[in-house]
Design a protein around this motif. Structure first.
Motif, PDB file in Angstrom:
ATOM      1  N   LEU A   1     -10.020 -15.293 -28.090  1.00  0.00           N
ATOM      2  CA  LEU A   1      -9.819 -16.751 -28.187  1.00  0.00           C
ATOM      3  C   LEU A   1      -9.666 -17.447 -26.838  1.00  0.00           C
ATOM      4  CD1 LEU A   1      -7.360 -16.758 -31.233  1.00  0.00           C
ATOM      5  CD2 LEU A   1      -9.668 -17.726 -31.223  1.00  0.00           C
TER       6      LEU A   1
ATOM      7  N   LYS B   1      -6.417 -21.654 -31.695  1.00  0.00           N
ATOM      8  CA  LYS B   1      -5.844 -20.439 -32.301  1.00  0.00           C
ATOM      9  C   LYS B   1      -6.210 -20.329 -33.779  1.00  0.00           C
ATOM     10  CE  LYS B   1      -1.691 -19.211 -30.393  1.00  0.00           C
ATOM     11  NZ  LYS B   1      -0.248 -19.416 -30.118  1.00  0.00           N
ATOM     12  N   LYS B   2      -7.323 -20.992 -34.169  1.00  0.00           N
ATOM     13  CA  LYS B   2      -7.746 -20.961 -35.571  1.00  0.00           C
ATOM     14  C   LYS B   2      -8.538 -19.686 -35.874  1.00  0.00           C
ATOM     15  CE  LYS B   2      -9.481 -25.099 -35.044  1.00  0.00           C
ATOM     16  NZ  LYS B   2     -10.122 -26.414 -35.203  1.00  0.00           N
ATOM     17  N   ILE B   3      -8.236 -19.055 -36.981  1.00  0.00           N
ATOM     18  CA  ILE B   3      -8.943 -17.839 -37.384  1.00  0.00           C
ATOM     19  C   ILE B   3      -9.229 -17.846 -38.891  1.00  0.00           C
ATOM     20  CG2 ILE B   3      -7.991 -16.387 -35.528  1.00  0.00           C
ATOM     21  CD1 ILE B   3      -5.944 -15.293 -37.553  1.00  0.00           C
TER      22      ILE B   3
ATOM     23  N   LEU C   1      -6.798 -10.678 -30.211  1.00  0.00           N
ATOM     24  CA  LEU C   1      -6.997 -12.099 -30.496  1.00  0.00           C
ATOM     25  C   LEU C   1      -6.952 -12.940 -29.219  1.00  0.00           C
ATOM     26  CD1 LEU C   1      -5.099 -12.673 -33.859  1.00  0.00           C
ATOM     27  CD2 LEU C   1      -7.566 -12.702 -33.444  1.00  0.00           C
TER      28      LEU C   1
ATOM     29  N   PHE D   1      -0.901 -18.405 -34.604  1.00  0.00           N
ATOM     30  CA  PHE D   1      -2.302 -18.497 -35.031  1.00  0.00           C
ATOM     31  C   PHE D   1      -2.384 -19.339 -36.303  1.00  0.00           C
ATOM     32  CE2 PHE D   1      -1.963 -14.452 -32.731  1.00  0.00           C
ATOM     33  CZ  PHE D   1      -2.879 -14.701 -31.726  1.00  0.00           C
TER      34      PHE D   1
ATOM     35  N   ALA E   1       0.639 -14.598 -38.176  1.00  0.00           N
ATOM     36  CA  ALA E   1       0.131 -15.868 -37.651  1.00  0.00           C
ATOM     37  C   ALA E   1       1.281 -16.836 -37.389  1.00  0.00           C
ATOM     38  CB  ALA E   1      -0.860 -16.473 -38.640  1.00  0.00           C
TER      39      ALA E   1
END
Ligand SMILES: [Zn+2]
Length: 311
Positions: A309, A204-206, A305, A222, A217
């Motif tokens: 993802l 869940k890295k952005i 997202l 996230f 987040a």
């Protein structure tokens, strides 16, 4: 010159934040019975606030937003007609926290003694904005103003709006409270639905384009590993960009979040360099098809997202 102006503005905003809230202001007399059937004219700074006011006020309010949703909330330039709109309004709803730096001067110049100003960020637990922490002179030095991107905060914001409407129009108090309860229930359902969709996600890295998404987040799990622009309207350094590229590669970050209100050039360059994908989310309702209301916007942003993802 600019630095001096910013300092003065910072102090002014701080003062207004502490003492100038609509909720702590002296009571404003309720509308007289002859005008009681006229909808209350409400002005919102952002479309997200317009939507929240409509949910509580329904047919009792006529709401307009100063921003259309296509501009960045940080670089908006007021139109000459904005001051007329404030002169004509009974209630003005804003975020506060230094986000709408331009609105204080408008309110002052409009000099509308009937105007009730509702600052919806009052009482909301504020996250520090990492990029400007420790800079009290900065307009956003009070913390990250993008509070609405967490539905839990939106519930608090809705309560401020309800209180404001009841203050102006106590006759319809029951209806406002009923609408508020219904809307908070709707928000709960939206959140529950989204939590189910989010469950299977592993990575869940952005990376974000501008630092708007910390509340979002945190609520939805996230992990923001960095932002391209520390401040909207300023160019990041070449070193910052190469650091981000390195991080995206080593941390296996697959998504770079951009927004329709911002120039897509830099996110596209980072994506080309790393193989990550640019996902367009909007922090403001109405900027993309399917994001017309606050709830549909939150769903849209989470869905985008999730799709980007998931494995
Ligand atoms: Zn922003």
């Amino acid at each position: 010159m600019m630095v001096h102006e910013k300092t003065t503005l910072g102090i002014l905003l701080l003062t207004m934040g502490l003492f100038g809230s609509g909720l702590s202001a002296p009571p404003i007399p309720a509308i007289d019975s002859a005008a009681a059937d006229e909808p209350i004219k409400v002005l919102a700074t952002l479309p997200v606030l317009k939507d929240l006011v409509q949910e509580v006020g329904r047919d009792r309010v006529a709401v307009t937003s100063l921003l259309s949703g296509l501009e960045s909330e940080h670089t908006y330039t007021p139109k000459p007609t904005d001051i007329l709109a404030i002169q004509d309004a009974r209630m003005l709803v804003r975020i506060g926290l230094g986000l709408e730096v331009w609105v204080d001067a408008l309110i002052k110049n409009a000099d509308n003694p009937r105007l009730l100003v509702i600052t919806t960020s009052i009482g909301v637990p504020v996250l520090k904005n990492q990029d400007i922490a420790g800079r009290p002179d900065h307009p956003l030095g009070m913390g990250d103003p993008h509070i609405w991107l967490d539905p839990e905060n939106a519930k608090l914001m809705v309560r401020h709006i309800t209180e404001g409407l009841i203050k102006i129009d106590p006759t319809h108090k029951k209806a406002y409270l009923r609408n508020q309860a219904q809307y908070i229930q709707d928000l709960d359902q939206t959140q529950q639905r989204l939590m189910v969709k989010l469950k299977p996600l592993q990575n869940k890295k952005i990376i974000t384009h501008h630092a708007a998404w910390s509340y979002f987040a945190r609520r939805f799990g996230f992990v923001i590993r960095g932002s391209i622009a520390s401040q909207v309207g300023t160019e990041p350094s070449a070193k910052h960009l190469s650091d981000l590229i390195q991080m995206i590669k080593t941390d296996k970050i697959r998504v770079i979040v951009s927004e329709p209100q911002l120039n897509p050039k830099l996110p596209q360059i980072l994506a080309q360099e790393t193989g990550a994908r640019v996902v367009i989310l909007t922090p403001i309702p109405g900027a993309l098809p399917g994001t017309e209301t606050y709830r549909s916007m939150i769903e849209y942003d989470v869905d985008q997202l999730v799709n980007a993802l998931k494995d």
